[in-house]
Enzyme design. Structure first.
Site, PDB file in Angstrom:
ATOM      1  CD1 TRP A   4      72.823 -24.835   0.048  1.00  0.00           C
ATOM      2  CD2 TRP A   4      72.215 -26.546   2.412  1.00  0.00           C
ATOM      3  NE1 TRP A   4      73.612 -26.778   0.897  1.00  0.00           N
ATOM      4  CE2 TRP A   4      72.990 -26.982   1.602  1.00  0.00           C
ATOM      5  CE3 TRP A   4      71.646 -27.869   2.852  1.00  0.00           C
ATOM      6  CZ2 TRP A   4      73.966 -28.341   1.876  1.00  0.00           C
ATOM      7  CZ3 TRP A   4      72.716 -27.998   3.941  1.00  0.00           C
ATOM      8  CH2 TRP A   4      73.389 -29.222   2.820  1.00  0.00           C
ATOM      9  CD  GLU A  28      72.821 -21.368   1.783  1.00  0.00           C
ATOM     10  OE1 GLU A  28      72.217 -21.938   2.543  1.00  0.00           O
ATOM     11  OE2 GLU A  28      74.669 -21.529   2.051  1.00  0.00           O
ATOM     12  CE  LYS A  60      78.372 -27.519   1.764  1.00  0.00           C
ATOM     13  NZ  LYS A  60      77.398 -27.981   3.052  1.00  0.00           N
ATOM     14  CG  ASP A  91      77.438 -20.150   3.461  1.00  0.00           C
ATOM     15  OD1 ASP A  91      78.042 -20.114   3.553  1.00  0.00           O
ATOM     16  OD2 ASP A  91      76.375 -20.826   4.420  1.00  0.00           O
ATOM     17  CG  HIS A 139      78.497 -22.882   0.906  1.00  0.00           C
ATOM     18  ND1 HIS A 139      76.579 -22.280   0.538  1.00  0.00           N
ATOM     19  CD2 HIS A 139      78.438 -22.970   1.919  1.00  0.00           C
ATOM     20  CE1 HIS A 139      76.833 -23.034   1.860  1.00  0.00           C
ATOM     21  NE2 HIS A 139      77.235 -23.654   2.827  1.00  0.00           N
ATOM     22  CG  HIS A 195      73.494 -18.106   5.210  1.00  0.00           C
ATOM     23  ND1 HIS A 195      73.435 -19.183   4.117  1.00  0.00           N
ATOM     24  CD2 HIS A 195      72.321 -17.170   5.003  1.00  0.00           C
ATOM     25  CE1 HIS A 195      72.118 -19.783   5.023  1.00  0.00           C
ATOM     26  NE2 HIS A 195      71.479 -18.293   5.331  1.00  0.00           N
ATOM     27  CG  ASP A 242      80.428 -24.915   4.370  1.00  0.00           C
ATOM     28  OD1 ASP A 242      80.473 -23.207   4.877  1.00  0.00           O
ATOM     29  OD2 ASP A 242      79.562 -25.777   4.372  1.00  0.00           O
ATOM     30  CG  ASP A 250      78.977 -23.570   8.710  1.00  0.00           C
ATOM     31  OD1 ASP A 250      78.485 -21.932   7.873  1.00  0.00           O
ATOM     32  OD2 ASP A 250      78.521 -24.583   8.082  1.00  0.00           O
ATOM     33  CG  ASP A 260      74.537 -21.286   8.017  1.00  0.00           C
ATOM     34  OD1 ASP A 260      74.831 -21.567   8.972  1.00  0.00           O
ATOM     35  OD2 ASP A 260      75.083 -21.914   6.592  1.00  0.00           O
TER      36      ASP A 260
HETATM   37  C1  RNT Z   1      74.313 -25.362   4.976  1.00  0.00           C
HETATM   38  C2  RNT Z   1      74.033 -24.162   3.611  1.00  0.00           C
HETATM   39  C3  RNT Z   1      73.035 -23.971   5.095  1.00  0.00           C
HETATM   40  C4  RNT Z   1      72.699 -24.585   5.863  1.00  0.00           C
HETATM   41  C5  RNT Z   1      71.489 -24.163   7.019  1.00  0.00           C
HETATM   42  C6  RNT Z   1      71.318 -24.730   7.952  1.00  0.00           C
HETATM   43  O1  RNT Z   1      76.116 -26.294   3.931  1.00  0.00           O
HETATM   44  O2  RNT Z   1      74.924 -23.196   4.486  1.00  0.00           O
HETATM   45  O3  RNT Z   1      72.394 -23.083   4.963  1.00  0.00           O
HETATM   46  O4  RNT Z   1      73.931 -24.025   7.051  1.00  0.00           O
HETATM   47  O5  RNT Z   1      70.619 -23.873   6.129  1.00  0.00           O
HETATM   48 ZN    ZN Z   2      74.118 -21.833   4.783  1.00  0.00          ZN
END
Ligand code: RNT
Ligand code: ZN
Length: 412
Positions: A179, A220, A222, A253, A256, A280, A288, A290, A320
């Protein structure tokens, strides 16, 4: 309710709780190291994580060293039934040396490998393309400066090699997830050039073929991040195409995408063109963010798709999220158990009956069965699952989480 009563209740619907428990036990979750220390890592540096990702909060107990992080992880794993994996980022190296990102080697991660071996924990890996002076512009592999691109390409190559050696050592593929934060705060005029540079850098980075039994590349995408609101170079479309053409895993993810997109819906769509998927699992709150995953509809639907579309064998489940306002170990435990609870519910669903109804356009039965199932005694089956794994549940779990949190609260 006792497990036997629950078992009988599910049997009435033709659902075998023993089969569900047996299968759940075989599904590893790749727990992310970065929940334990707020995405800081162990390089000799200070400052925020950068790249638009940052944990907020200052709850006591952040792991400051690899030893503290491993102790916290051991506690967390002991509160989670089953055998799980650890997802390590390159910036979590464990060494007295101070290699820059383009100098890292397997030897800098040996304590993690030894620890994984001792505890039966398999490792996954990630190059770290953020939290570094050469990533301050939020441009790495797509930077207009070839020198900066080369620096990050070298980091990526070394990460793949490290992951491949880890995979060979553990006798099972280590997923190396790529990523990059690359993007623009304001509207760029040449998106194409940036994407062409990212593609060329990835091609060079992935040029060396590694044994897929030892290492699997994942990419990955985003949508946006703080500081890259206008354009993310590695968008979903970019990486979907890239993963298909280059036979890598695609990492989805959950944070994302546009907030109203249903990420669970994407699994069957991309699985038709990809061999394997990396997830993720995260909880975006309005963006986003998390957040720690809860047992909410998004997670339940994700698990349902994995089971009903028969994708468990082809999907690596990674987590994640990072929350520094609550006990970090509790965050791991609660989030990982929620992923398992979602999978358990999916495994305890009468799919044949629901499919038959759907195929016959009998949406009434589909709805009636789905809604009746919301009252089924999933909790009793989960309690049995944790009891068999000798893991506490209910009030006993809360006591353990509090006890461990008090033991680390004094960390400075
Ligand atoms: C960031 C991505 C990525 C990170 C990690 C730490 O937006 O989601 O996966 O969260 O690599
Ligand atoms: Zn991620």
């Amino acid at each position: 309710m006792s497990y036997d009563t629950a078992k009988a209740a599910f049997a009435e619907w033709g659902v075998d709780t023993e089969a569900a428990l047996a299968q759940l036990k075989t599904i590893p979750i790749s727990m992310h190291c970065w929940q334990g220390d707020d995405v800081v890592g162990f390089e000799q540096k200070t400052g925020a994580s950068g790249g638009g990702i940052q944990a907020t909060g200052n709850h006591p107990g952040r792991a400051r060293t690899p030893d503290e992080l491993r102790a916290d992880l051991e506690f967390a794993y002991s509160m989670i039934p089953g055998q799980h994996r650890l997802n390590l980022h390159a910036m979590y190296l464990d060494t007295d040396a101070t290699p820059d990102r383009d100098e890292i080697e397997f030897k800098h991660f040996v304590p993690w490998v030894d620890w994984g071996h001792d505890h039966g924990i398999k490792l996954d890996f990630n190059p770290t393309f953020f939290a570094h002076a050469k990533a301050d512009d939020n441009l790495t592999l797509s930077h207009p400066d070839a020198g900066i691109r080369d620096f990050w390409i070298e980091h990526g190559k070394r990460s793949r090699e490290i992951a491949a050696v880890m995979g060979a050592a553990q006798g099972a593929a280590c997923v190396n997830n790529i990523w990059v934060p690359d993007g623009y705060k304001d509207i760029p005029v040449d998106r194409m050039a940036a994407r062409a540079r990212l593609e060329a850098s990835l091609d060079t980075m992935l040029d060396r073929r590694h044994d897929k039994g030892a290492m699997l590349d994942a990419v990955e995408s985003k949508l946006f991040g703080i500081g890259v609101e206008a354009c993310t170079v590695g968008s979903h479309e970019f990486y979907l195409g890239y993963a298909i053409r280059n036979e890598t895993l695609l990492c989805l993810d959950m944070g994302h995408f546009h907030p109203t997109e249903n990420i669970a819906d994407k699994l069957s769509a991309v699985a038709l063109s990809l061999d394997e998927i990396l997830l993720h699992v995260s909880r975006p709150m309005r963006w986003d963010s998390d957040h720690v995953i809860l047992l909410n509809d998004d997670i339940l639907q994700m698990a349902q798709e994995l089971v009903s579309a028969d994708l468990l064998e082809r999907t690596r489940i990674g987590l994640d999220f990072f929350d520094a306002t609550i006990s970090r170990t509790a965050a791991w435990v609660i989030g990982t158990r929620n992923m398992q609870k979602a999978l358990l519910r999916a495994l305890l669903t009468p799919w044949d009956r629901l499919r038959t109804a759907e195929d016959a356009l009998d949406f009434t039965t589909r709805m009636a069965v789905t809604e009746e199932f919301k009252d089924m005694p999933f909790g009793a089956v989960w309690a049995e699952f944790s009891a068999r794994a000798d893991v506490p549940n209910g009030p006993a779990l809360i006591t353990e989480l509090e006890r461990y949190q008090s033991s680390v609260a004094g960390r400075g």
